[in-house]
Design a protein around this motif. Structure first.
Motif: not given
Length: 346
Positions: A115-122
């Motif tokens: 859940h702590r992945l950066p949104i752009q990585i997600e």
């Protein structure tokens, strides 16, 4: 400074080795979570029979319940390689691309705290999970172009303590979601029995039971406590961990017979005394006990709610009759049902 970093690195490595030593390697050695294990066994057996990669799996639940251990057990049962990382570590698309392209067919990528992945990585994960491709942008501006990388068919296992923090698009791409619950005392006793054998610790049934019932339903806490009780017994020159020895050792840590520690008691007492039993917001409670809001919400509240000492209501946090009986204090604010139902302001 360099010497301090080296010492810190050495200590972290020792802690990781200790954790790895105690972790079961097969489903049969993993007590508890029976329904979750059965689902995972079926998934592993079916994918093995078909010769396909496992479907993507999301493991969620409070910290210390065995999500990382289960990921490794799944890899062992499937006979697959596993590469482990965590959400905050993956900072750039290139980091993710490097890990994904380094996998072999059928391998597992385990992302802890997903859940702590950066949104752009997600967003890069969407196509990787569905179509096993990833598009990487090269350069920027007028000369920008993308390169499509084909990936081996892999299984992503994500672990999270806060499932609600995952975006809906990412959460929906997991075929199976498994929630791990707190362990019963008898399950923790089995875990401690195995840990005692691995660490060559002499302990009787009463001693292990005393540790298990004060471990907050969490194997990680249980394994940490048995190490402390071992040290206590050694210094006191006790040849075996008995019930009384474990009781003395854990009392020294301010862990009572219900598994509540100093902060648990401060939280309950603050609501009863400082707020006179009335509903209180998280921010106000954090200030009253001198602890961070996130720590209270993620570390202390789940167990207090599970054990029936605390409730979350639309008006705020309130204690139960069980908490009042524990302290022998009746909340001055009256019954929670009589409190005005107003939005929580803090």
């Amino acid at each position: 400074m360099a010497n301090e970093r080296f010492i810190t690195s050495e200590l972290n490595a020792r802690e990781e080795n200790f954790e790895a030593t105690l972790r079961p390697q097969v489903f049969a050695d993993f007590p508890g979570q029976d329904r979750v294990k059965e689902r995972l066994r079926i998934m592993v057996e079916a994918s093995t029979n078909r010769g396909e990669a496992l479907s993507h799996i999301l493991l969620c639940g409070p910290p210390g319940l065995g999500k990382t251990t289960l990921a490794n057990i799944i890899a062992n049962a499937r006979g697959s390689g596993i590469k482990s990382t965590s959400g905050p570590v993956i900072e750039k698309p290139g980091d993710l691309a490097g890990m994904l392209t380094g996998l072999n067919e059928g391998d597992i990528l385990f992302i802890d705290e997903i859940h702590r992945l950066p949104i752009q990585i997600e967003e890069y994960l969407y196509s990787a999970m569905e179509d096993f491709v990833i598009d990487i942008m090269l350069e920027q501006g007028v000369g920008a172009r993308s390169v499509r990388l084909n990936l081996p068919k892999f299984c992503l296992i994500g672990a999270t303590t806060r499932q609600g923090k995952l975006s809906s698009p990412l959460r929906s791409r997991f075929t199976m979601t498994c929630r791990l619950d707190y362990y019963r005392v008898d399950e923790l006793e089995k875990i401690l029995t195995r840990s005692a054998d691995v660490l060559n610790i002499a302990a009787d049934t009463a001693g292990l039971h005393e540790i298990a019932r004060r471990s907050r339903g969490t194997p990680r806490i249980a394994n940490n406590l048995i190490r402390w009780v071992r040290d206590f017994a050694q210094v006191r020159r006790e040849s075996i961990i008995t019930g009384p020895v474990a009781d003395q050792a854990l009392t020294m840590l301010d862990i009572d017979k219900d598994g509540l520690d100093e902060m648990d008691n401060r939280i309950i007492e603050a609501i009863l005394v400082k707020f006179r039993g009335r509903p209180v917001g998280l921010k106000s409670l954090a200030v009253a006990v001198g602890e961070e809001e996130g720590t209270i919400e993620d570390v202390y509240e789940p167990y207090l709610i599970q054990e029936g000492y605390l409730l979350r209501t639309p008006a705020g946090r309130v204690v139960t009759n069980k908490a009042e009986m524990r302290f022998g204090i009746k909340g001055i604010g009256g019954d929670v049902s009589e409190q005005p139902r107003q939005p929580e302001l803090f």
